[in-house]
Design an enzyme around this catalytic site. Sequence first.
Site, mmCIF file in Angstrom:
data_model
loop_
_atom_site.group_PDB
_atom_site.id
_atom_site.type_symbol
_atom_site.label_atom_id
_atom_site.label_comp_id
_atom_site.label_asym_id
_atom_site.label_seq_id
_atom_site.Cartn_x
_atom_site.Cartn_y
_atom_site.Cartn_z
ATOM 1 N N ASP A 93 62.552 87.698 46.496
ATOM 2 C CA ASP A 93 63.172 87.350 47.778
ATOM 3 C C ASP A 93 64.679 87.388 47.614
ATOM 4 O OD1 ASP A 93 60.625 86.844 48.720
ATOM 5 O OD2 ASP A 93 60.950 84.713 49.094
ATOM 6 N N ASP A 122 55.278 78.402 48.472
ATOM 7 C CA ASP A 122 56.057 79.229 47.558
ATOM 8 C C ASP A 122 56.422 78.451 46.304
ATOM 9 O OD1 ASP A 122 56.057 81.568 49.022
ATOM 10 O OD2 ASP A 122 58.012 81.230 49.948
#
EC number: 3.3.2.10
Length: 149
Positions: A93, A122
Amino acid sequence: MAELTETSPETPETTEAIRAVEAFLNALQNEDFDTVDAALGDDLVYENVGFSRIRGGRRTATLLRRMQGRVGFEVKIHRIGADGAAVLTERTDALIIGPLRVQFWVCGVFEVDDGRITLWRDYFDVYDMFKGLLRGLVALVVPSLKATL
């Protein structure tokens, strides 16, 4: 498209769950918040392990929408696999705030029910995120060091 890694035979349920997660992450990257909102179940639990937990699809979508134009998001899915409605992602990310780009690895767990995400959890290493922040700060002075997906 991500590399598909499976431990069980592909079924329509696993394929649908994988596609729902991919569509959600791509919509988030593209700031398509109508699609983001539609992808999240009303009873969603969103958690960054060790940090925050938010309950509710609308609350999560509202939070994400507030970042529009302020915090950019990019994602590269390295691996994705599913067992029934549970989807696991291994990805990189990037959070982009103005000229600052903070890039780090993330492992995500999603659960999909009737095409909508009901769990988004996450996991990431804070030290790795800190290294991404340091690299991003140095890249402000030395642009050739800017991380890319």
